[in-house]
Design a protein around this motif. Structure first.
Motif, PDB file in Angstrom:
ATOM      1  N   LEU A 172       0.873  -1.172   0.000  1.00 41.77           N
ATOM      2  CA  LEU A 172       0.000   0.000   0.000  1.00 41.77           C
ATOM      3  C   LEU A 172       0.910   1.222   0.000  1.00 41.77           C
ATOM      4  O   LEU A 172       1.598   1.496   0.980  1.00 41.77           O
ATOM      5  CB  LEU A 172      -0.898  -0.002   1.235  1.00 41.77           C
TER       6      LEU A 172
ATOM      7  N   GLN B  68      -5.544  -3.307   0.990  1.00 37.11           N
ATOM      8  CA  GLN B  68      -5.514  -2.064   0.243  1.00 37.11           C
ATOM      9  C   GLN B  68      -6.582  -1.122   0.785  1.00 37.11           C
ATOM     10  O   GLN B  68      -7.300  -1.472   1.726  1.00 37.11           O
ATOM     11  CB  GLN B  68      -5.724  -2.338  -1.251  1.00 37.11           C
ATOM     12  N   LEU B  69      -6.700   0.058   0.197  1.00 35.34           N
ATOM     13  CA  LEU B  69      -7.581   1.086   0.753  1.00 35.34           C
ATOM     14  C   LEU B  69      -9.027   0.643   0.856  1.00 35.34           C
ATOM     15  O   LEU B  69      -9.743   1.036   1.780  1.00 35.34           O
ATOM     16  CB  LEU B  69      -7.488   2.357  -0.098  1.00 35.34           C
TER      17      LEU B  69
ATOM     18  N   LEU C 111      -8.890  -2.155   4.029  1.00 37.42           N
ATOM     19  CA  LEU C 111      -7.668  -1.990   4.818  1.00 37.42           C
ATOM     20  C   LEU C 111      -7.927  -2.328   6.275  1.00 37.42           C
ATOM     21  O   LEU C 111      -8.864  -1.816   6.888  1.00 37.42           O
ATOM     22  CB  LEU C 111      -7.165  -0.553   4.699  1.00 37.42           C
TER      23      LEU C 111
END
Length: 792
Positions: free
Chosen positions: A531, A579-580, A583
């Motif tokens: 990330l 990931q975003l 997360l």
């Protein structure tokens, strides 16, 4: 921002001294950084007029001048290149005292008597031009005291504004604040609509409406830029730290200081077609007014014509379209640019201008037309010309909009600690230009004006009331709260306790960054996408960590490179998994050991730490909350750990961490030439334990038996121990593994495990048959499950 006190007092003039005004401005958040006199200390200087000049008989560069002070004529010898008949200048008469304690006396220069001195700006410390005499306006009253004529008993006040107060980057904004502070009347500048004298325009296209919601332009023909800027304007600009250039530029700067709206004047002859407000083309070239050549980026807003860029919007104009002494027709620009679109653009080109300073902090979105009319009127008055109609391009949808805010009296009292009378609330907010309507008892609906773009919440309004009321007048009130003690769960090991435990075992706490080098990320988690940060501090700190180990290993490298031979570090912090869109942020506790098992000393051995040393530290952590038996060490794999020295730590079948040695290949890559052992645990799982339960002690004797069995060497010891516990019966009180042997005398594919078993009955003495039966049950179960045999 710098401004003249006298100029401010033409807008608003409270009956207070300069010192009191400065102190109050600082108290309301407009911090005054400096107060500087606008001129040096001098006296005896009057407005003089040069009546005639003639060549000095013995010096080529000197002139013998006849100078009038309105009552008498004096002979003065002067070497200034611009001295000439009819010139009005500052005249220091005999007895005058100039800056630096310099007294004017009667003198002879090359044999010619001189009665006084004609002065330049630098000699009186009223400017930095020392090229010649200071030239005064043709209508300057001869004989008048020079300090009084220019109002030099004044001071420049410099204010260090916070970025949210762009509304105070003008005399209008400062006057509004001072008027609100003292309840004084504020005189507004009279701005009248200038009637068009012709119908010439240039078409305006705004191709980036979000970045430029409003753009106004006007053609002004037949200006005469040879006319000088009036001395009163030059002085106000000088006292605001702006150098006079020419009348057109001075007027745009003056209106910017006066109203807060930056403007720009283009040479109309250099504009091809119309105006286009657009984003620059990548690599487009522009020579700026300061001579700097820049290569524009595609994210830069520019003012262009139909052929090329004319200016960086809101920052600086181009050299080829700038006005000069030969300019006859102007295109005057007044625009509102979005703060976000211009933020940082000037700095990215190595620039910082008065216009960019204001646009980056916010300019009133409704001010452009008023400033255009004011600048036009000044231009027509000073340099002449004929103005055309104003052409305006506006995108209403892109203009900033602020909804009315509900202000509650109870909230004011709660935050300021006092009850403000309703009349005072309305008066203070109205003085700042806010629209206040009393719609309900104990609350007001406040309409935010366009110049106060920093107000959007109720607390912002309360801050304004606190500022104007006076922070120093707010009551001092100690906090009041019920401080009832909270129940502290005993079956939980909090982080401070875990830290103390590790420190007691010889560790030192480390704090590392949450972002690491992407290359290091790949080494510890190969094949996993990191990330990445959008705006990292540096290229080697661009990836969010998924483990605390990379930071600890970097700290280990730092210590090893400085001859530290025994390192024990731990860290608590977040790791970022995923990931975003999905997360997860998990609190972790990790540690690292390297070097000697014991500190160097005459009584300690030189053995290096091994897997079981760090495992013992982990077991101490697991036992801190009282639930050690719920955890199990299971052989596992991890890309950063040694394949044969890695254990998964599981709790009720869930993975809660890892412990093991650093992978040899990874250690080699990191240039670490000695064994390193690591652990990492989920902090939440580690903290949850269980309460110990009381069990009455038995008064009857214990019975111990030792047992050695041969099993396959690949079977984990924990599996054997668990099997023994299940088969030993309910009265087994203790089970210890005290020996593991592989070698001579047994099958190479087997290992010998020796355990000690202790039984105790709570209410009677166990007999041999019961113990022997339990042992037989254990052996038969081990044989059935693991093909184990009794070692003889």
């Amino acid at each position: 921002m710098k401004f003249s006190e006298q100029w401010l007092r033409t807008w608003v003039n409270p009956d207070v001294s300069r010192d009191e005004l400065v102190a109050r401005l600082s108290m309301v958040g407009l911090e005054v950084d400096a107060v500087t006199p606008v001129a040096g200390e001098f006296s005896g200087v009057v407005v003089g007029e040069v009546l005639s000049t003639e060549q000095h008989p013995d010096a080529d560069k000197l002139r013998v001048c006849q100078v009038s002070n309105g009552a008498e004529t004096f002979q003065v010898v002067c070497g200034a290149p611009n001295v000439r008949p009819g010139l009005k200048i500052p005249f220091a008469m005999i007895g005058a005292k100039l800056p630096g304690d310099f007294k004017i006396k009667k003198a002879k220069l090359r044999g010619v008597e001189s009665n006084g001195m004609l002065c330049s700006q630098t000699e009186l410390q009223v400017g930095d031009d020392d090229s010649g005499l200071m030239e005064l306006a043709a209508d300057a009253p001869v004989g008048r005291d020079f300090r009084d004529y220019l109002g030099l008993d004044d001071a420049t006040i410099e204010i260090g504004l916070t970025p949210n107060r762009g509304d105070c980057l003008s005399l209008a904004g400062l006057a509004r604040e001072v008027g609100a502070i003292y309840g004084a009347d504020v005189s507004q500048v009279a701005v009248h609509t200038v009637a068009p004298a012709h119908d010439e325009t240039r078409p305006v296209e705004v191709l980036a409406p979000k970045a430029c919601p409003r753009y106004l332009g006007r053609v002004i023909r037949n200006v005469d830029l040879s006319r000088p800027t009036p001395l009163w304007m030059v002085e106000r600009l000088r006292r605001s730290d702006i150098r006079s250039i020419d009348a057109a530029v001075d007027i745009t700067n003056y209106v910017m200081l006066e109203l807060g709206q930056p403007l720009h004047a283009f040479d109309l002859a250099e504009i091809n077609g119309g105006i286009r407000v657009r984003m620059a083309e990548e690599g487009e070239k522009l020579v700026l007014l300061d001579g700097q050549k820049v290569s524009l980026r595609a994210d830069t807003l520019v003012i262009a014509d139909h052929q090329r860029a004319l200016a960086i919007a809101g920052v600086m104009g181009g050299e080829h379209s700038g006005v000069n002494s030969g300019t006859r027709d102007l295109f005057l620009e007044s625009a509102f640019f979005d703060t976000i679109a211009l933020a940082g653009k000037a700095r990215s080109y190595g620039l910082h201008t008065d216009a960019s300073h204001r646009y980056e902090r916010g300019v009133d979105s409704q001010l452009a037309r008023k400033a255009m009319e004011r600048a036009t009127a000044l231009l027509l008055e000073i340099v002449g010309g004929e103005a055309g109609p104003i052409i305006e391009a506006v995108s209403e949808a892109s203009l900033p909009k602020v909804e009315p805010i509900r202000l509650r009296a109870e909230r004011i009292e709660q935050m300021l600690g006092l009850q403000l009378p309703a009349v005072d609330v309305v008066q203070m907010l109205s003085a700042l230009g806010l629209g206040v309507s009393d719609e309900a008892q104990g609350s007001w609906l406040v309409q935010i004006p366009s110049h106060r773009f920093d107000i959007s919440l109720e607390v912002d309004l309360i801050e304004e009331l606190g500022r104007l009321y006076g922070y120093d007048r707010l009551p001092v009130r100690y906090p009041q709260a019920r401080l009832a003690p909270e129940a502290r769960p005993e079956a939980r090991a909090e982080l401070p306790a875990l830290r103390r435990l590790l420190v007691a075992r010889g560790y030192q706490e480390a704090i590392t960054y949450s972002f690491i080098d992407p290359k290091l990320f790949e080494l510890f988690t190969p094949g996993q996408a990191p990330l990445l940060l959008a705006n990292p501090i540096s290229a080697d700190m661009a990836a969010m960590r998924t483990s605390l180990w990379p930071g600890l290993v970097k700290a280990l490298q730092y210590n090893l490179n400085r001859q530290q031979t025994r390192v024990r570090l731990f860290e608590s912090g977040l790791r970022f998994v995923g990931q975003l869109d999905v997360l997860k942020q998990e609190s972790m506790l990790a540690g690292l050991v390297c070097g000697g098992r014991l500190p160097e000393g005459w009584s300690n051995g030189r053995e290096s730490v091994d897997f079981y040393d760090v495992k013992a530290d982990v077991e101490a952590l697991l036992a801190s909350a009282g639930g050690a038996s719920a955890y199990a060490f299971v052989p596992g794999e991890h890309p950063a750990l040694h394949p044969g020295q890695t254990a998964r730590i599981e709790k009720d079948g869930r993975l809660v961490g890892f412990v093991g040695g650093l992978h040899p290949e990874l250690a080699k890559t990191l240039d670490i030439d000695q064994p390193v052992f690591l652990f990492e645990l989920l902090l939440e799982e580690l903290a949850e334990g269980r309460m110990p339960a009381f069990k009455e002690l038995s008064r009857f004797p214990e019975v111990r038996r030792d047992l050695a069995v041969l099993v396959d060497r690949n079977i984990p010891a924990e599996a054997i121990m668990q099997c023994i516990r299940e088969a030993a019966g309910e009265f087994l009180t203790e089970l210890k593994l005290f020996d593991v042997y592989q070698g001579k005398g047994i099958d190479p594919l087997s290992k010998s495990m020796a355990v000690g078993l202790t039984w105790q009955h709570p209410s009677r003495t166990l007999n041999d048959d019961e113990v022997s039966g339990a042992l037989q049950q254990i052996l038969s179960t081990l044989e059935e499950r693991f093909n184990a045999t009794l070692r003889k």
